[in-house]
Motif scaffolding. Structure first.
Motif, PDB file in Angstrom:
ATOM      1  N   MET A   1       0.893  -1.243  -0.262  1.00 25.11           N
ATOM      2  CA  MET A   1       0.060  -0.052   0.130  1.00 25.11           C
ATOM      3  C   MET A   1       0.795   1.142   0.030  1.00 25.11           C
ATOM      4  N   ASN A   2       0.645   2.187  -0.990  1.00 19.90           N
ATOM      5  CA  ASN A   2       1.427   3.439  -1.008  1.00 19.90           C
ATOM      6  C   ASN A   2       0.634   4.640  -0.678  1.00 19.90           C
ATOM      7  N   ILE A   3      -0.731   4.580  -0.734  1.00 19.36           N
ATOM      8  CA  ILE A   3      -1.424   5.886  -0.332  1.00 19.36           C
ATOM      9  C   ILE A   3      -2.070   5.686   1.015  1.00 19.36           C
ATOM     10  N   VAL A   4      -2.538   4.501   1.632  1.00 16.18           N
ATOM     11  CA  VAL A   4      -3.123   4.271   2.860  1.00 16.18           C
ATOM     12  C   VAL A   4      -2.181   3.189   3.548  1.00 16.18           C
ATOM     13  N   THR A   5      -2.204   3.404   4.872  1.00 21.99           N
ATOM     14  CA  THR A   5      -1.419   2.463   5.639  1.00 21.99           C
ATOM     15  C   THR A   5      -2.394   1.550   6.320  1.00 21.99           C
ATOM     16  N   LEU A   6      -1.795   0.248   6.708  1.00 26.02           N
ATOM     17  CA  LEU A   6      -2.808  -0.562   7.354  1.00 26.02           C
ATOM     18  C   LEU A   6      -3.259   0.021   8.673  1.00 26.02           C
ATOM     19  N   ALA A   7      -2.645   0.938   9.057  1.00 27.48           N
ATOM     20  CA  ALA A   7      -3.387   1.528  10.627  1.00 27.48           C
ATOM     21  C   ALA A   7      -4.585   2.396   9.927  1.00 27.48           C
ATOM     22  N   ASP A   8      -4.146   3.170   8.946  1.00 33.15           N
ATOM     23  CA  ASP A   8      -5.385   3.775   8.310  1.00 33.15           C
ATOM     24  C   ASP A   8      -6.717   2.994   7.911  1.00 33.15           C
ATOM     25  N   CYS A   9      -6.477   1.856   7.412  1.00 31.74           N
ATOM     26  CA  CYS A   9      -7.515   0.856   6.996  1.00 31.74           C
ATOM     27  C   CYS A   9      -8.101   0.420   8.312  1.00 31.74           C
ATOM     28  N   LYS A  10      -7.483  -0.212   9.244  1.00 28.37           N
ATOM     29  CA  LYS A  10      -8.008  -0.653  10.488  1.00 28.37           C
ATOM     30  C   LYS A  10      -8.922   0.338  11.363  1.00 28.37           C
ATOM     31  N   GLU A  11      -8.368   1.341  11.179  1.00 34.33           N
ATOM     32  CA  GLU A  11      -8.901   2.992  11.797  1.00 34.33           C
ATOM     33  C   GLU A  11     -10.158   2.898  11.188  1.00 34.33           C
ATOM     34  N   ARG A  12     -10.290   3.042   9.835  1.00 37.98           N
ATOM     35  CA  ARG A  12     -11.520   3.102   9.192  1.00 37.98           C
ATOM     36  C   ARG A  12     -12.467   2.014   9.429  1.00 37.98           C
ATOM     37  N   LEU A  13     -11.831   0.615   9.567  1.00 36.69           N
ATOM     38  CA  LEU A  13     -12.817  -0.437   9.684  1.00 36.69           C
ATOM     39  C   LEU A  13     -13.302  -0.698  11.279  1.00 36.69           C
ATOM     40  N   SER A  14     -12.563   0.130  12.106  1.00 40.72           N
ATOM     41  CA  SER A  14     -12.787   0.042  13.556  1.00 40.72           C
ATOM     42  C   SER A  14     -12.290  -1.319  14.077  1.00 40.72           C
ATOM     43  N   ILE A  15     -11.107  -1.704  13.392  1.00 43.78           N
ATOM     44  CA  ILE A  15     -10.660  -3.120  13.978  1.00 43.78           C
ATOM     45  C   ILE A  15      -9.506  -3.084  14.769  1.00 43.78           C
ATOM     46  N   ASP A  16      -9.347  -3.492  15.806  1.00 43.18           N
ATOM     47  CA  ASP A  16      -8.254  -3.431  16.949  1.00 43.18           C
ATOM     48  C   ASP A  16      -7.449  -4.706  16.887  1.00 43.18           C
ATOM     49  N   PHE A  17      -7.776  -5.811  16.133  1.00 39.86           N
ATOM     50  CA  PHE A  17      -7.088  -6.822  16.270  1.00 39.86           C
ATOM     51  C   PHE A  17      -6.309  -7.268  15.062  1.00 39.86           C
TER      52      PHE A  17
END
Length: 94
Positions: free
Chosen positions: A1-17
């Motif tokens: 991923m170049n534009i978004v990070t995994l952290a960005d994705c997990k935050e949008r999805l409300s996933i903390d695992f």
């Protein structure tokens, strides 16, 4: 991923695992690749507004795809964002 990070994705999805990290990464990479193909943009987006719009497209589509929450209105919004990015790409390449 170049534009978004995994952290960005997990935050949008409300996933903390971490058990879905691979699935989320694959989905985000696929969406990002489609964005590059459909618009002609690449990961070297210099304009901050364009970068933010590309990020919003990726994260919004990821959310809709992950939760299978597409509606006609959401799909129209995705199309509108994609059209804006296509115009920006044409402008930047001319």
């Amino acid at each position: 991923m170049n534009i978004v990070t995994l952290a960005d994705c997990k935050e949008r999805l409300s996933i903390d695992f971490d058990t879905k990290d691979n699935e989320i990464t694959l989905m985000a990479n696929s969406i990002e690749s489609y964005l590059f193909f459909a618009t002609g943009l690449d990961e070297n987006i210099a304009n901050e507004k364009t970068l933010n719009l590309a990020k919003e497209y990726i994260l919004f589509k990821l959310y809709l795809d992950y939760y299978n929450a597409h509606t006609q209105l959401d799909d129209m919004r995705l199309t509108a964002i994609l059209k804006q990015l296509q115009v920006v790409a044409l402008y930047e390449h001319s």
